[in-house]
Design an enzyme around this catalytic site. Sequence first.
Site, PDB file in Angstrom:
ATOM      1  N   THR A 293       0.866  -1.042   0.082  1.00 44.82           N
ATOM      2  CA  THR A 293       0.238   0.042   0.033  1.00 44.82           C
ATOM      3  C   THR A 293       0.912   1.181  -0.002  1.00 44.82           C
ATOM      4  OG1 THR A 293      -0.095   0.585   2.365  1.00 44.82           O
ATOM      5  CG2 THR A 293      -1.708  -1.314   1.528  1.00 44.82           C
ATOM      6  N   ASP A 294       0.402   2.404  -0.370  1.00 37.92           N
ATOM      7  CA  ASP A 294       0.776   3.532  -0.143  1.00 37.92           C
ATOM      8  C   ASP A 294       0.723   3.942   1.510  1.00 37.92           C
ATOM      9  OD1 ASP A 294       2.271   6.145  -0.387  1.00 37.92           O
ATOM     10  OD2 ASP A 294       0.903   6.733  -2.316  1.00 37.92           O
ATOM     11  N   CYS A 295       1.338   5.047   1.875  1.00 36.33           N
ATOM     12  CA  CYS A 295       1.269   5.394   3.454  1.00 36.33           C
ATOM     13  C   CYS A 295      -0.175   5.614   3.672  1.00 36.33           C
ATOM     14  CB  CYS A 295       2.172   6.350   3.592  1.00 36.33           C
ATOM     15  SG  CYS A 295       2.565   6.500   5.294  1.00 36.33           S
ATOM     16  N   GLY A 296      -0.702   4.992   4.789  1.00 37.95           N
ATOM     17  CA  GLY A 296      -1.795   5.325   5.239  1.00 37.95           C
ATOM     18  C   GLY A 296      -3.055   4.905   4.539  1.00 37.95           C
ATOM     19  N   ALA A 297      -2.949   4.352   3.299  1.00 36.75           N
ATOM     20  CA  ALA A 297      -3.931   3.935   2.616  1.00 36.75           C
ATOM     21  C   ALA A 297      -5.294   3.171   3.061  1.00 36.75           C
ATOM     22  CB  ALA A 297      -3.536   3.246   1.238  1.00 36.75           C
TER      23      ALA A 297
END
Length: 765
Positions: A293-297
């Site tokens: 994932t991207d950060c915080g997704a």
Amino acid sequence: MMIYKDAAKSVTERTEDLLKQMTMEEKIGQLVQPFGWKVYENAEGQINLTEEFRRQVHKGGIGSLYGVLRADPWTEVTIENGLSPELGAEAVNEIQRYAIQHSRLGIPILFGEECSHGHMAIGATVFPVPLLIGSTWNTELYSKMCRAVALETRSQGGAVTYSPVLDVVRDPRWGRTEECFGEDPYLIGEFAVASVKGLQGDSLDQQTSVAATLKHFAGYGSSEGGRNAGPVHMGMRELREVDLYPFRRAVEAGAASIMPAYNEIDGTPCTSNKELLEDILRTEWGFDGMVITDCGAINMLAWGHDTAEDGLSAAAQAITAGIDMEMSGEMFAKYLGEAVETGRVDIEVLDQAVRRVLTLKFRLGLFDHPYCDPKKAGEVIGSAAHKRLARQVAAEGIIMLKNEGQALPLSRTHGVIAVIGPNADQAYNQLGDYTSPQPDGAVTTVLDGIKAKLADHPERVLYAPGCRIQGDSREGFEAALACAAQADTVLLVLGGSSARDFGEGTIDLRTGASVVTDTWNDMDCGEGIDRMTLTLSGVQLQLAQEIHKLGKKLIVIYINGRPITEPWLDAHADAILEAWYPGQEGGHAAADVLFGDVNPSGRLTVSIPKHVGQLPVHYRGKRSRGRRYLEEDSKPMYPFGYGLSYTSFTYSDLRLSASEMYIDDTVEAEVIVKNTGDCRGAEVVQLYISDAASLYTRPKLELKGFRKVELEPGEERRITFPIGRGELEYVGADYKRVVEPGLFHIRIGRHVDDTLTTELTVLEG
């Protein structure tokens, strides 16, 4: 010896042997990626691991760490407290050694780093941003650059990078335009393949290779209003033809990892989009790598998209859809155990994610060679060879948009040059977002580059900043006008800034001296910095207009991360160069072009509109798009593929090897290109194809090939392009790629609006 520790066994055998020995806690540990800069402290060169990191290792292990070497205002890692190339390698080794020696199974950590345009670590070479790289139209040069980036990153222990960015730019108001190659999927696809080959090399287990992570999957460049991570309104056919195309090409090239985008498409967030991550990516394309994932997704699923009622649901949605690892690791670490225990997530789903993470680690050779060589890191990071390469890339990507009356190149022997503008001597403004802190002297500004060219005549170079990027202060106008009045030529360096607050402060507009401030920041581009307009920020245009009144020769250089729309400058400047963010050697590269040591060969990969109201203005519009507005036509100021040279080229004798072909055949299109000027130059020969009639609507033109060719004065060369199924197909019924029989228009030329044309008939058979 246990099978998973035996290098003679296959990756599959080793992975399965290790997986069956792991506890639930150890499995979940492999799927989390905490922030790496938080696991150590640098005490004057002594690396001390934090107690929280030690606890996590003993508890169940950590699969990956993000950004151990990342340095920027977010991480609060600076030149003073950060890690040198050698110390960075030693720190990674120390972290890795502890993880291997103090965890039950000795599983190595996967170190992930940002490398959009160079490793985002102290001392690393800062190359130009991808928007300039795309403007080179030179995939071989880019692949060479990626080899350099991979070498610098792996020498410090980084084994996976979160690049390349393969988003297709639809709305250049978007702050992340600078991170993209352009607006065309075919061109992006070619650079995607070059990136994978360059980053991953011949084999992932080499100490010169890193795993490429394709991002952002998918549609991220098509957000509503050009706002970062906004909703995407797009049908499946367009998604497949445009936004998914570069990713498919990179997957076919062997990309090892992929990152879903923050955005939703037609109501489904990419992070939980099973159709995207499983049906298309894995089943249809055969991707067998890792999805992170991207950060915080995952948090956004519960607090942003609101498709999950809480964190537990969000974690379950993500891993069930096909996510293998979470950047930040917060949601997986907190909720995955409960999700499995309560039946929200099947154990086989968890095992499959762990299997993919372990497989990548084995492919990277981390179990057999987990440590890096600090001495090598000190030798290769920021090397002279890499600086030369950065300068070459920058020079090839600079685009000459205008050159009225041969205002360029500048004379080496006479004339005073006034270098004016907020980007003339601001180092960080040349580097773009995702850049680490730079030591004094590491970045060559445009002013530095001009001074270096005229080192024997320093009196010929004057300087004044004039104004800042943002703000309405004109206090620097008087000094700038006085400076310009003494010159024969004014070199006005304008544009934008993606420089985060590195503590450099700003400048005194009257003297040009640095001024430290806690409040001023000129950043008007970069991640999260989207705009309503494409005009110059602040009072830059007004500065140019005042200087123009002096009647001096006016040369404009734009240093920026997105297209600039300023019709007044297009009309009144004698010459205009678009340099995007050219990196640490950008000042030398700009000077090389300005003085004619390099003949400009950059070409636009984004269309530049006359007015923001024309958006979207990308060239791949459908035939039904319409021709004009009440106030103006719909054509851009500068079209896709456009760029001038100090020499001239002609095209002639466009022909096909056959005027008819069957669907599965191939013909060759060829054209003669001749250098008709008086100096050596490089021309970007571009192939466009148009389907005259199709079952589903098509763009008016589509790029399907390009060649960058260097020609001596008077030299001509026959350039050939193959045309087959790959160049003629499109997404037809049932979203299958198909070639329909019928008439096709074949165009070859200098840019999308300047081509020769012939016809090809495709027969069914």
